[in-house]
Design a protein around this motif. Structure first.
Motif, PDB file in Angstrom:
ATOM      1  N   GLY A  88       1.901  -7.496  22.473  1.00 15.07           N
ATOM      2  CA  GLY A  88       3.276  -7.059  22.696  1.00 15.07           C
ATOM      3  C   GLY A  88       4.203  -8.197  23.053  1.00 15.07           C
ATOM      4  N   ALA A  89       5.284  -7.859  23.764  1.00 11.61           N
ATOM      5  CA  ALA A  89       6.337  -8.812  24.111  1.00 11.61           C
ATOM      6  C   ALA A  89       6.841  -8.500  25.512  1.00 11.61           C
ATOM      7  CB  ALA A  89       7.477  -8.744  23.091  1.00 11.61           C
ATOM      8  N   ALA A  90       7.721  -9.355  26.009  1.00 10.89           N
ATOM      9  CA  ALA A  90       8.257  -9.188  27.355  1.00 10.89           C
ATOM     10  C   ALA A  90       9.476  -8.268  27.336  1.00 10.89           C
ATOM     11  CB  ALA A  90       8.638 -10.543  27.944  1.00 10.89           C
ATOM     12  N   ILE A  91       9.474  -7.310  28.261  1.00 12.39           N
ATOM     13  CA  ILE A  91      10.659  -6.477  28.482  1.00 12.39           C
ATOM     14  C   ILE A  91      11.405  -7.099  29.668  1.00 12.39           C
ATOM     15  CG2 ILE A  91      11.526  -4.148  28.924  1.00 12.39           C
ATOM     16  CD1 ILE A  91      10.047  -4.352  26.297  1.00 12.39           C
ATOM     17  N   THR A  92      12.146  -8.154  29.387  1.00 12.33           N
ATOM     18  CA  THR A  92      12.925  -8.814  30.427  1.00 12.33           C
ATOM     19  C   THR A  92      14.167  -7.983  30.763  1.00 12.33           C
ATOM     20  OG1 THR A  92      14.184 -10.028  28.766  1.00 12.33           O
ATOM     21  CG2 THR A  92      12.188 -11.089  29.627  1.00 12.33           C
ATOM     22  N   ASP A 134      14.158 -15.919  34.187  1.00 10.67           N
ATOM     23  CA  ASP A 134      15.279 -16.672  33.623  1.00 10.67           C
ATOM     24  C   ASP A 134      16.012 -15.861  32.559  1.00 10.67           C
ATOM     25  OD1 ASP A 134      12.805 -17.064  32.269  1.00 10.67           O
ATOM     26  OD2 ASP A 134      13.645 -18.719  31.123  1.00 10.67           O
ATOM     27  N   PHE A 135      15.532 -14.652  32.257  1.00  9.60           N
ATOM     28  CA  PHE A 135      16.276 -13.723  31.403  1.00  9.60           C
ATOM     29  C   PHE A 135      16.500 -12.418  32.157  1.00  9.60           C
ATOM     30  CE2 PHE A 135      15.353 -16.674  28.030  1.00  9.60           C
ATOM     31  CZ  PHE A 135      16.477 -16.568  27.226  1.00  9.60           C
ATOM     32  N   SER A 136      17.162 -12.550  33.291  1.00  5.94           N
ATOM     33  CA  SER A 136      17.637 -11.397  34.055  1.00  5.94           C
ATOM     34  C   SER A 136      19.159 -11.440  34.088  1.00  5.94           C
ATOM     35  CB  SER A 136      17.079 -11.430  35.482  1.00  5.94           C
ATOM     36  OG  SER A 136      15.690 -11.202  35.483  1.00  5.94           O
ATOM     37  N   LEU A 137      19.753 -10.367  34.571  1.00  6.20           N
ATOM     38  CA  LEU A 137      21.212 -10.285  34.593  1.00  6.20           C
ATOM     39  C   LEU A 137      21.795 -11.053  35.773  1.00  6.20           C
ATOM     40  CD1 LEU A 137      21.564  -6.530  33.616  1.00  6.20           C
ATOM     41  CD2 LEU A 137      21.453  -8.545  32.133  1.00  6.20           C
ATOM     42  N   GLY A 395      18.580 -21.457  32.770  1.00  5.12           N
ATOM     43  CA  GLY A 395      17.483 -20.844  32.034  1.00  5.12           C
ATOM     44  C   GLY A 395      17.540 -21.280  30.580  1.00  5.12           C
ATOM     45  N   CYS A 396      16.744 -20.631  29.744  1.00  5.62           N
ATOM     46  CA  CYS A 396      16.740 -20.978  28.325  1.00  5.62           C
ATOM     47  C   CYS A 396      17.966 -20.380  27.652  1.00  5.62           C
ATOM     48  CB  CYS A 396      15.473 -20.459  27.649  1.00  5.62           C
ATOM     49  SG  CYS A 396      15.401 -20.886  25.891  1.00  5.62           S
TER      50      CYS A 396
END
Length: 497
Positions: A88-92, A134-137, A395-396
């Motif tokens: 799967g993948a990340a649910i950031t 690093d991928f949060s609001l 972040g990225c």
């Protein structure tokens, strides 16, 4: 879409199915109705790097002729390797935000396509952050006010991540969920373990040993809070990228620190709370960020005598080093599990160019990690927008998602390589499948993995990285079939024994 008249359709079907072992292609959906799926002994999914076939579902029949093909891959189910947990993948926070910007109808359609075991790819394992990533609001922890009694979920969890996870669980109730923290609360951080001075920054710092117990409680409270919201946490890592001081939310945690925290604080609290959640160590790069004293990080922790009931194994990323490190760890500790938990595409590696990335990512990430012992493969953000966000400074800001959604309408979706490489595994390799051996055809341009599913089916995922098509025969010892594998393509097969 081009209209195909009945007569032409009949000719097409006859041409495609003139022999019992050739592939059968789904006809174009020319009138808006669902096309009738081809029927055959073998279910096949095909993606070419030029998108001429875009996860195209096809079928093939077993051959009644004797198999004399020199390009035969023969399955050997007696040779057994790791049991698979899922893909799967990340649910950031960013992914969840983008999904919640979609209409309910469009979101449900995409989530079914991605996670449904019966109507879609059947992706089965996701990763989420404990607090911010690093991928949060925003930058936050779940206990920003000093004192562990002040723990609580935030709006990022309650308004975005949890609602999305609930929708996914309604589609795939067997979904596994991994949690990883990027940073503890700032009040738990110090500048270093000698001075022990307060370190009021989301970036870098170290965990104050005085708060090891409180931080272990933080994990327990988070797992329990998610469970109260209907979200069961299957696994955690103690720290995302523990050797990376530079991420916008980060913490340095050397192997000795992680051993002490996990062995004497986290494990005892998990056991006291009767949690079944697995712990995976490390969660960072193959090359240990070239830090000599951290080389072999999880193996050093194993050598130190870490718990074996709760601590299942180690997790790896591929931002440095080579996947051969996985085999090194496995050979030394064959009873410890390996999972692959993060990789990214972006502007630096031509991330939206499927002609480049499909082949490389299938070789290095999907088949490469599985063939080196990983029982799960998880890529980074499931969905970002077409401006590579939402993202934050520090972040990225150059990452793409497994899919990108157009920020102008939150409807148009571009599927990138990571979506395909995970889908090609999850569509035919189900949780509980055992990777099995093969013999026969071997060519550097062709890489494959074979599996036996718990439902009595076989699955093979095959990469053709060459510029020429080739006729490949798959033989399970009782039955066989032949398929013309296109140039620069990924093929997934599944059939009953």
């Amino acid at each position: 879409m081009q209209i195909i008249h009945s007569f032409k359709l009949i000719l097409l079907v006859l041409a495609l199915c003139s022999c019992s072992s050739c592939e059968k292609t789904i006809p174009d959906n020319s009138n808006g109705e669902e096309p009738e799926l081809p029927k055959g002994d073998v279910t096949i999914y095909v993606t070419t790097n030029n998108r001429s076939q875009d996860f195209k579902k096809q079928a093939a029949d077993f051959s009644s002729k004797s198999n004399m093909s020199p390009t035969t891959i023969k399955l050997n189910p007696a040779e057994r390797f790791q049991t698979m947990d899922g893909f799967g993948a990340a649910i950031t926070g960013s992914t969840a935000f983008n999904l919640m910007k979609m209409t309910k109808e469009n979101r449900t359609k995409f989530l079914k396509e991605t996670f449904s075991p019966t109507e879609g790819m059947g992706q089965s394992y996701v990763r989420i952050s404990i607090g911010c990533s690093d991928f949060s609001l925003s930058e936050y922890s779940l206990c920003d006010t000093p004192g562990i009694e002040n723990f609580g979920l935030t709006s990022e969890e309650t308004d975005y991540v949890i609602p999305v996870l609930k929708e996914i669980l309604a589609i795939n109730p067997d979904l596994k969920i991994m949690g990883s923290p990027w940073t503890p609360p700032q009040w738990m951080k110090v500048n270093n373990l000698t001075d022990l001075q307060p370190f009021n920054s989301w970036t870098s710092g170290q965990l104050n040993p005085a708060y090891y117990d409180d931080y272990a409680t933080y994990f327990v409270k988070w797992i329990q809070a998610m469970n109260q919201n209907g979200i069961k946490i299957y696994s955690v890592t103690p720290q995302n990228e523990p050797l990376n001081r530079g991420n916008s939310a980060s913490l340095y945690m050397g192997w000795e620190e992680q051993f002490e925290f996990v062995q004497n604080h986290l494990v005892p609290q998990f056991k006291a709370a009767s949690l079944s959640t697995k712990i995976y160590l490390f969660d960072h790069n193959y090359n240990y960020d070239n830090m000599a004293d951290q080389n072999g990080y999880p193996m050093k922790i194993y050598d130190a005598g870490i718990d074996s009931e709760v601590v299942a194994g180690a997790a790896y990323h591929n931002y440095g080093g080579d996947k051969a490190e996985l085999l090194k760890v496995q050979s030394r500790y064959p009873d410890r599990e390996l999972v692959f938990t993060e990789t990214s595409i972006g502007t630096w590696n031509d991330g939206r160019n499927l002609q480049v990335r499909l082949i490389d990512d299938m070789r290095e990430v999907a088949l490469g990690t599985v063939n080196n012992g990983c029982k799960a493969v998880i890529v980074w953000n499931l969905m970002l927008d077409t401006e590579r966000g939402p993202n934050r400074e520090g972040g990225c800001q150059t990452c793409y998602g497994a899919v990108d959604i157009d920020i102008s309408d939150f409807s148009t979706i571009t599927r990138n390589s990571h979506y395909y490489i995970i889908g090609h595994l999850s569509s035919v390799v189900k949780p509980g499948a055992v990777r099995i051996g093969t013999t026969g055809f071997s060519d550097p341009g062709f890489i494959h993995s074979a599996f036996e599913n718990t439902d009595g089916t076989y699955a093979v995922v095959l990469l053709n990285s060459t510029s020429a098509s080739k006729s490949i025969t798959l033989d399970d010892g009782k039955q066989h079939f032949t398929y013309e594998v296109p140039a620069n393509s990924v093929i997934s097969y599944k059939w009953n024994k």
